[in-house]
Scaffold this motif. Sequence first.
Motif: not given
Lengths: 224, 107
Positions: A165, A169, A185, A193, A201, A206, B47-56
């Motif tokens: 990811f 990004s 974002a 987080m 979350m 999103l 935006m989704i990709m950046v948020i996925l980093v934090f989600y991970a």
Amino acid sequence: MNFLAILKLTIPVMMGYIPLGMAFGLLLSKLLIPWYYAFFMSAFIFAGSGQFLVLTLFASQATILEIGIATFLLNLRHTFYGLSMISTFKHFSWKKHYLIFGLTDETFALLKTTEVPEGNRERAYLLITFLNQCYWIVGSVMGAMLGNILPFNYEGIEFSLTALFVVLSIELYKKNRLHKPFFVALIIGLFGMVLFPPQKMLILSLCAAAFVLIVFKRSMENGK
Amino acid sequence: MESSYLIGSIAVAAVLTYVTRIIPFLLFRTREPSPLIKYIELNMPLMIMVILVFYALKDVKWESYPYGLAEIIGVSVAIALHVKFKNALLSIFVATLTYMILIQKVL
């Protein structure tokens, strides 16, 4: 794009999906559910956190209705992925239903960042989705059958998905005409987080991102 | 657990997961996507990709030892390598290896 190039592209997902799938299979076997249900779930649901959630609900004897509602809410974030794929999939044949079905976090990430010549696109996308699902199925069935016998200390290998990811990004940041959405974002992700409950979350962040993107469209497009 | 319960639940979960993924395609099937939808299509993935980093990273325990150090170092390695060499596989492999060594042997 030939098979080898696509295979190479999916390696990070393989590194993440096999151990994560194994963890899923392991949990399933601990609930004393026969191993072939791991296959069915990975073949027909194909949603990482969604499948873990279903197992948790199995353990607490939730009703089928509850399982349905919880799955729907957890996976609602996938709606955003579809939204970003509408025009890409538009001219594909009926096979696009498999692509839509297979739109997980990681598959979406790969499809969105892979440059494929137009004529080749549908086939390449199908292959990416199929390979990813194979890794997931293989991992979960292995986990369910092997139980606790693990020959190698895999601890931490699922970090490859985090790294994936991160890398994607950066790729998207370079490709995107507008750079403000990236910083927005970043802030939403960081706050999400820390502040949002872990299970909610992703969907909350999103929604916040979509909200800011739409409401502040004009200032997003100003400057660069 | 009864097999009818398991099969029923799996079928329901499968259908509803697919529904979440197909909703946008059903909504925008006939009409030509509006400029707003195109704008979302263009910018939402980043935006989704950046948020996925934090989600991970959402399950990291930042307030207790080792304060998410392995994750911070792992992510930094991925960023540094990727900015420098632009080779996705290299960045991901080295970052993951670094992370695994850190959590298994160091921290």
